[in-house]
Design a protein around this motif. Structure first.
Motif, mmCIF file in Angstrom:
data_model
loop_
_atom_site.group_PDB
_atom_site.id
_atom_site.type_symbol
_atom_site.label_atom_id
_atom_site.label_comp_id
_atom_site.label_asym_id
_atom_site.label_seq_id
_atom_site.Cartn_x
_atom_site.Cartn_y
_atom_site.Cartn_z
ATOM 1 N N GLU A 1 10.034 -3.843 -5.619
ATOM 2 C CA GLU A 1 9.320 -5.328 -5.054
ATOM 3 C C GLU A 1 8.717 -4.546 -3.726
ATOM 4 N N VAL A 2 8.879 -3.463 -3.314
ATOM 5 C CA VAL A 2 8.117 -2.960 -2.211
ATOM 6 C C VAL A 2 6.797 -2.330 -2.639
ATOM 7 N N ALA A 3 6.945 -1.189 -3.667
ATOM 8 C CA ALA A 3 5.968 -0.843 -4.188
ATOM 9 C C ALA A 3 4.741 -1.434 -4.790
ATOM 10 N N ASP A 4 5.168 -2.581 -5.188
ATOM 11 C CA ASP A 4 4.162 -3.629 -5.656
ATOM 12 C C ASP A 4 3.154 -4.205 -4.965
ATOM 13 N N GLY A 5 3.580 -4.039 -3.542
ATOM 14 C CA GLY A 5 2.798 -4.215 -2.431
ATOM 15 C C GLY A 5 1.701 -3.194 -1.914
ATOM 16 N N ALA A 6 2.008 -2.071 -2.375
ATOM 17 C CA ALA A 6 1.591 -0.857 -2.033
ATOM 18 C C ALA A 6 -0.107 -0.567 -1.987
ATOM 19 N N SER A 7 -0.593 0.276 -1.241
ATOM 20 C CA SER A 7 -2.257 0.422 -1.294
ATOM 21 C C SER A 7 -2.621 0.742 -2.773
ATOM 22 N N LYS A 8 -1.699 1.942 -3.116
ATOM 23 C CA LYS A 8 -2.217 2.461 -4.496
ATOM 24 C C LYS A 8 -2.038 1.486 -5.800
ATOM 25 N N VAL A 9 -0.975 0.672 -5.436
ATOM 26 C CA VAL A 9 -0.742 -0.510 -6.858
ATOM 27 C C VAL A 9 -1.654 -1.596 -6.530
ATOM 28 N N SER A 10 -1.683 -2.388 -5.397
ATOM 29 C CA SER A 10 -2.167 -3.351 -5.053
ATOM 30 C C SER A 10 -3.728 -3.453 -4.589
ATOM 31 N N PHE B 1 -5.933 5.043 10.777
ATOM 32 C CA PHE B 1 -4.386 4.533 10.984
ATOM 33 C C PHE B 1 -3.648 4.882 9.634
ATOM 34 N N ARG B 2 -2.459 5.145 9.610
ATOM 35 C CA ARG B 2 -1.600 5.253 8.404
ATOM 36 C C ARG B 2 -0.569 3.826 8.425
ATOM 37 N N PHE B 3 -0.868 3.025 7.599
ATOM 38 C CA PHE B 3 0.143 1.761 7.485
ATOM 39 C C PHE B 3 1.234 2.106 6.471
ATOM 40 N N SER B 4 2.263 1.294 6.778
ATOM 41 C CA SER B 4 3.380 1.759 5.753
ATOM 42 C C SER B 4 3.153 1.569 4.367
ATOM 43 N N GLN B 5 2.198 0.384 4.076
ATOM 44 C CA GLN B 5 1.749 0.232 2.819
ATOM 45 C C GLN B 5 1.090 1.372 2.358
ATOM 46 N N ASP B 6 0.590 2.137 2.953
ATOM 47 C CA ASP B 6 -0.053 3.405 2.392
ATOM 48 C C ASP B 6 0.619 4.373 1.967
ATOM 49 N N GLU B 7 1.695 4.298 1.980
ATOM 50 C CA GLU B 7 2.755 5.359 1.409
ATOM 51 C C GLU B 7 4.194 4.865 1.094
ATOM 52 N N ASN B 8 4.077 3.506 0.537
ATOM 53 C CA ASN B 8 5.168 2.904 -0.033
ATOM 54 C C ASN B 8 5.052 2.861 -1.544
ATOM 55 N N ASP B 9 4.135 3.376 -2.286
ATOM 56 C CA ASP B 9 4.200 3.340 -3.843
ATOM 57 C C ASP B 9 5.247 4.005 -4.596
ATOM 58 N N ASP B 10 6.128 4.793 -3.839
ATOM 59 C CA ASP B 10 7.283 5.397 -4.401
ATOM 60 C C ASP B 10 8.647 4.761 -4.028
ATOM 61 N N ALA B 11 8.492 3.539 -3.217
ATOM 62 C CA ALA B 11 9.720 2.872 -3.025
ATOM 63 C C ALA B 11 10.084 2.025 -4.128
ATOM 64 N N ARG C 1 -12.668 3.322 -2.944
ATOM 65 C CA ARG C 1 -11.574 4.222 -2.158
ATOM 66 C C ARG C 1 -12.074 5.577 -1.710
ATOM 67 N N GLU C 2 -12.480 5.964 -2.809
ATOM 68 C CA GLU C 2 -12.715 7.468 -2.949
ATOM 69 C C GLU C 2 -14.299 7.751 -1.912
ATOM 70 N N GLU C 3 -14.788 6.757 -1.689
ATOM 71 C CA GLU C 3 -15.854 6.800 -0.785
ATOM 72 C C GLU C 3 -15.753 6.143 0.814
ATOM 73 N N LEU C 4 -14.659 5.924 0.956
ATOM 74 C CA LEU C 4 -14.259 5.431 2.271
ATOM 75 C C LEU C 4 -14.115 6.441 3.315
ATOM 76 N N PRO C 5 -14.563 6.146 4.465
ATOM 77 C CA PRO C 5 -14.441 7.256 5.562
ATOM 78 C C PRO C 5 -12.902 7.370 5.891
ATOM 79 N N LEU C 6 -12.576 8.596 6.441
ATOM 80 C CA LEU C 6 -11.339 9.169 6.513
ATOM 81 C C LEU C 6 -10.460 8.043 7.309
ATOM 82 N N ALA C 7 -9.277 7.699 7.197
ATOM 83 C CA ALA C 7 -8.528 6.596 7.736
ATOM 84 C C ALA C 7 -8.317 6.998 9.294
#
Length: 238
Positions: free
Chosen positions: A170-179, A157-167, A149-155
């Protein structure tokens, strides 16, 4: 419930660097090619089989490089894949332009064939822009699953999963940072569908200038199809 949480953390394509499945993109591309083949002759700028044959020729080496899963990427692979999407997009936008021209000059009297052609152009628009978003965002499908991830080009698009880690959990478990979730072709096709029906982004936001430009072009094309083409066809039917 615990089992579902574990599955959410391990089911996404980045895990074990398995790569995204090749088949969905092949099917989407072939559907777009078939839709072009079925267009009326007056909406084609070249012999009916010329562009589809070229597109198939571009598709075959892409399948050969990654027959089952998208795990290998070369410069040639990248050029071929982007060229294929560009050709499909350009031919469909030209077909839309010809369709509008036919309407403006009242050259089409068959409302039913016009409705079918409009639907073909609209559906191809969804497919090709979905493929374009899929090919470009974060370096493309291979990059998204194979590069840390730290080497990926800039995104783009921002998907909802990309910002759900603080939800909620049951929602946060599917977020980008967690899963370690990353979008696949289905996610980009969904973005394309909503952009072609709502004429604006819904739950997925464009971040880069090129993403905003592509979404703008897609929205205008969909709007022309919906307002001008279909309205004209319905008036002919009546």
């Amino acid at each position: 419930m615990a089992h579902d949480r574990v599955s959410a953390r391990n089911r996404h394509p980045r895990h074990e660097r398995r790569g995204e499945a090749r088949l969905p993109a092949v099917v989407a591309t072939l559907v777009a090619i078939c839709l072009y083949l079925a267009l009326p002759q007056q909406l084609l700028v070249a012999p009916r089989y010329a562009l589809p044959a070229l597109e198939v020729l571009l598709l075959l080496p892409l399948i050969a490089i990654n027959p089952k899963r998208l795990t290998r990427q070369t410069k040639t692979f990248r050029v071929l894949s982007l060229t294929l999407v560009l050709i499909i997009a350009a031919s469909n936008l030209v077909a839309l332009g010809l369709l509008v021209d036919q309407l403006v000059h009242a050259k089409i009297a068959d409302g039913r064939s016009l409705l079918i052609a409009a639907f073909q152009v609209w559906l191809t628009n969804i497919i090709v822009f979905g493929l374009a978003y899929w090919e470009l965002d974060r370096g493309g499908p291979v990059s998204r699953t194979q590069v840390p991830r730290e080497e990926l080009p800039l995104a783009d698009f921002r998907f909802s999963q990309d910002e759900n880690d603080d939800a909620v959990q049951e929602v946060a478990d599917g977020a980008s940072k967690v899963s370690d979730w990353v979008p696949t072709l289905v996610d980009y096709l969904y973005v394309s569908v909503t952009n072609s029906t709502a004429f604006s982004p819904t739950d997925t936001m464009p971040l880069s200038s090129r993403a905003k430009l592509m979404m703008a072009v897609q929205s205008v094309a969909a709007l022309l199809t919906s307002l001008l083409v279909i309205a004209r066809a319905v008036s002919i039917l009546h």
